[in-house]
Design a protein around this motif. Sequence first.
Motif, PDB file in Angstrom:
ATOM      1  N   ILE A  85       4.994   1.929 -10.702  1.00 50.23           N
ATOM      2  CA  ILE A  85       4.376   1.774 -10.082  1.00 50.23           C
ATOM      3  C   ILE A  85       3.333   2.453  -9.946  1.00 50.23           C
ATOM      4  CG2 ILE A  85       2.525   1.046  -8.298  1.00 50.23           C
ATOM      5  CD1 ILE A  85       4.313  -1.577  -8.105  1.00 50.23           C
ATOM      6  N   ARG A  86       4.621   3.922  -8.764  1.00 46.60           N
ATOM      7  CA  ARG A  86       4.294   5.658  -8.772  1.00 46.60           C
ATOM      8  C   ARG A  86       4.305   6.189 -10.214  1.00 46.60           C
ATOM      9  NH1 ARG A  86       9.020   4.107  -5.246  1.00 46.60           N
ATOM     10  NH2 ARG A  86       8.230   4.134  -3.039  1.00 46.60           N
TER      11      ARG A  86
ATOM     12  N   TRP B 286      -6.680   1.111  -8.280  1.00 39.96           N
ATOM     13  CA  TRP B 286      -7.716   0.302  -7.607  1.00 39.96           C
ATOM     14  C   TRP B 286      -5.810  -0.624  -7.739  1.00 39.96           C
ATOM     15  CZ3 TRP B 286     -10.387   2.852 -11.456  1.00 39.96           C
ATOM     16  CH2 TRP B 286     -11.582   3.590 -11.259  1.00 39.96           C
ATOM     17  N   TYR B 287      -6.119  -1.229  -6.676  1.00 41.52           N
ATOM     18  CA  TYR B 287      -5.053  -2.228  -6.287  1.00 41.52           C
ATOM     19  C   TYR B 287      -5.526  -2.997  -5.427  1.00 41.52           C
ATOM     20  CZ  TYR B 287      -3.895  -0.171  -1.964  1.00 41.52           C
ATOM     21  OH  TYR B 287      -4.460   0.289  -0.618  1.00 41.52           O
ATOM     22  N   ALA B 288      -4.650  -4.452  -6.171  1.00 44.68           N
ATOM     23  CA  ALA B 288      -5.277  -6.058  -4.947  1.00 44.68           C
ATOM     24  C   ALA B 288      -4.304  -6.783  -5.107  1.00 44.68           C
ATOM     25  CB  ALA B 288      -6.560  -6.283  -5.800  1.00 44.68           C
ATOM     26  N   ALA B 289      -3.839  -7.695  -4.882  1.00 48.39           N
ATOM     27  CA  ALA B 289      -2.943  -8.181  -4.335  1.00 48.39           C
ATOM     28  C   ALA B 289      -3.807 -10.267  -4.606  1.00 48.39           C
ATOM     29  CB  ALA B 289      -2.604  -8.769  -2.596  1.00 48.39           C
ATOM     30  N   PHE B 290      -3.414 -10.759  -5.001  1.00 48.76           N
ATOM     31  CA  PHE B 290      -4.126 -12.354  -5.230  1.00 48.76           C
ATOM     32  C   PHE B 290      -2.874 -13.490  -5.170  1.00 48.76           C
ATOM     33  CE2 PHE B 290      -5.832  -9.223  -8.495  1.00 48.76           C
ATOM     34  CZ  PHE B 290      -7.440  -9.725  -7.388  1.00 48.76           C
TER      35      PHE B 290
ATOM     36  N   CYS C  16       1.247  -1.339   0.307  1.00 48.76           N
ATOM     37  CA  CYS C  16       0.292  -0.296  -0.244  1.00 48.76           C
ATOM     38  C   CYS C  16       0.800   1.488  -0.255  1.00 48.76           C
ATOM     39  CB  CYS C  16      -1.379   0.035   1.089  1.00 48.76           C
ATOM     40  SG  CYS C  16      -1.757   1.442   1.522  1.00 48.76           S
ATOM     41  N   GLY C  17       1.980   0.887   0.691  1.00 49.13           N
ATOM     42  CA  GLY C  17       3.028   2.291   0.784  1.00 49.13           C
ATOM     43  C   GLY C  17       3.565   2.574  -0.353  1.00 49.13           C
ATOM     44  N   VAL C  18       3.244   1.942  -1.152  1.00 49.69           N
ATOM     45  CA  VAL C  18       3.963   2.520  -3.038  1.00 49.69           C
ATOM     46  C   VAL C  18       3.038   3.101  -3.386  1.00 49.69           C
ATOM     47  CG1 VAL C  18       4.489   1.846  -4.765  1.00 49.69           C
ATOM     48  CG2 VAL C  18       5.303   0.261  -3.262  1.00 49.69           C
ATOM     49  N   VAL C  19       1.900   2.889  -3.191  1.00 50.48           N
ATOM     50  CA  VAL C  19       0.166   3.543  -4.056  1.00 50.48           C
ATOM     51  C   VAL C  19       0.854   4.492  -3.659  1.00 50.48           C
ATOM     52  CG1 VAL C  19      -1.624   3.070  -4.812  1.00 50.48           C
ATOM     53  CG2 VAL C  19      -0.391   1.856  -4.752  1.00 50.48           C
TER      54      VAL C  19
ATOM     55  N   ARG D  10      -1.335 -15.229  -7.212  1.00 56.99           N
ATOM     56  CA  ARG D  10       0.107 -15.777  -7.728  1.00 56.99           C
ATOM     57  C   ARG D  10       0.566 -14.465  -8.372  1.00 56.99           C
ATOM     58  NH1 ARG D  10       0.960 -21.210 -10.465  1.00 56.99           N
ATOM     59  NH2 ARG D  10      -0.697 -22.030  -8.737  1.00 56.99           N
ATOM     60  N   HIS D  11      -0.179 -13.004  -8.634  1.00 55.75           N
ATOM     61  CA  HIS D  11       0.457 -11.634  -8.814  1.00 55.75           C
ATOM     62  C   HIS D  11      -0.590 -10.929  -7.868  1.00 55.75           C
ATOM     63  CE1 HIS D  11      -4.093 -12.529 -10.508  1.00 55.75           C
ATOM     64  NE2 HIS D  11      -3.626 -11.245 -10.950  1.00 55.75           N
ATOM     65  N   CYS D  12       0.485  -9.155  -7.982  1.00 60.69           N
ATOM     66  CA  CYS D  12      -0.431  -8.217  -7.535  1.00 60.69           C
ATOM     67  C   CYS D  12      -1.134  -7.488  -8.787  1.00 60.69           C
ATOM     68  CB  CYS D  12       0.240  -7.141  -6.702  1.00 60.69           C
ATOM     69  SG  CYS D  12       0.871  -8.198  -5.395  1.00 60.69           S
ATOM     70  N   SER D  13      -2.348  -6.562  -8.653  1.00 59.21           N
ATOM     71  CA  SER D  13      -2.588  -6.449  -9.503  1.00 59.21           C
ATOM     72  C   SER D  13      -2.900  -4.725  -9.091  1.00 59.21           C
ATOM     73  CB  SER D  13      -3.680  -6.355 -10.680  1.00 59.21           C
ATOM     74  OG  SER D  13      -4.131  -7.602 -10.727  1.00 59.21           O
ATOM     75  N   LEU D  14      -2.577  -3.920 -10.559  1.00 56.47           N
ATOM     76  CA  LEU D  14      -2.690  -2.152 -10.795  1.00 56.47           C
ATOM     77  C   LEU D  14      -3.691  -2.024 -11.518  1.00 56.47           C
ATOM     78  CD1 LEU D  14      -1.860   0.946  -8.660  1.00 56.47           C
ATOM     79  CD2 LEU D  14      -0.922   0.554 -10.870  1.00 56.47           C
ATOM     80  N   PHE D  15      -4.761  -1.526 -11.204  1.00 53.56           N
ATOM     81  CA  PHE D  15      -5.922  -0.935 -12.044  1.00 53.56           C
ATOM     82  C   PHE D  15      -5.924   0.355 -12.619  1.00 53.56           C
ATOM     83  CE2 PHE D  15      -6.958  -4.918  -9.159  1.00 53.56           C
ATOM     84  CZ  PHE D  15      -7.489  -5.013 -10.686  1.00 53.56           C
ATOM     85  N   PRO D  16      -4.714   1.350 -12.939  1.00 54.87           N
ATOM     86  CA  PRO D  16      -5.118   2.621 -13.766  1.00 54.87           C
ATOM     87  C   PRO D  16      -5.824   3.641 -14.750  1.00 54.87           C
ATOM     88  CG  PRO D  16      -2.910   1.157 -14.207  1.00 54.87           C
ATOM     89  CD  PRO D  16      -3.870   0.840 -13.347  1.00 54.87           C
ATOM     90  N   THR D  17      -6.853   2.625 -14.478  1.00 57.27           N
ATOM     91  CA  THR D  17      -7.301   2.692 -16.792  1.00 57.27           C
ATOM     92  C   THR D  17      -6.602   2.342 -17.601  1.00 57.27           C
ATOM     93  OG1 THR D  17      -6.586   4.917 -16.600  1.00 57.27           O
ATOM     94  CG2 THR D  17      -8.422   4.668 -15.613  1.00 57.27           C
ATOM     95  N   ALA D  18      -7.373   2.001 -18.544  1.00 58.95           N
ATOM     96  CA  ALA D  18      -6.577   1.871 -20.168  1.00 58.95           C
ATOM     97  C   ALA D  18      -5.731   3.247 -20.846  1.00 58.95           C
ATOM     98  CB  ALA D  18      -7.359   1.808 -20.908  1.00 58.95           C
ATOM     99  N   ALA D  19      -6.261   4.058 -20.634  1.00 57.65           N
ATOM    100  CA  ALA D  19      -5.603   5.871 -20.658  1.00 57.65           C
ATOM    101  C   ALA D  19      -4.052   5.031 -20.390  1.00 57.65           C
ATOM    102  CB  ALA D  19      -5.702   6.655 -21.079  1.00 57.65           C
ATOM    103  N   VAL D  20      -4.326   5.244 -19.322  1.00 56.59           N
ATOM    104  CA  VAL D  20      -2.125   5.588 -18.668  1.00 56.59           C
ATOM    105  C   VAL D  20      -1.668   3.977 -18.893  1.00 56.59           C
ATOM    106  CG1 VAL D  20      -1.588   4.752 -16.006  1.00 56.59           C
ATOM    107  CG2 VAL D  20      -3.185   6.568 -16.700  1.00 56.59           C
TER     108      VAL D  20
END
Length: 94
Positions: free
Chosen positions: A80-81, A33-37, A3-6, A39-49
């Motif tokens: 990520i930043r 948005w962000y989540a951990a699963f 969370c600190g990175v975001v 096998r991976h971590c996901s960041l959801f910054p939108t398609a444009a980004v």
Amino acid sequence: MKCGVVRSAVPAEAVEVISYGILAFKTKKVLVWYAAFSRHCSLFPTAAVIEEFRDELGGIKTSKGTVQFSMDKPLPTALIRKLVKARVAQVSKA
């Protein structure tokens, strides 16, 4: 995803919320948005980004609005930043 990175890339007034069932940071609008699963971590910054950083994301799994970071490699915190800051800039222009 740490969370600190975001958190380090969103404005101080951003609050952590649950949106679409996952963690997100929000000001007047959801920034990212962000989540951990398992096998991976996901960041959801939108398609444009994602499109804006297509070259820097080479070798990292992406979909229309998601970046998936493998759990067996160190998180690219600088990238990520950059993604989060780009999304914050995008929202501030709207």
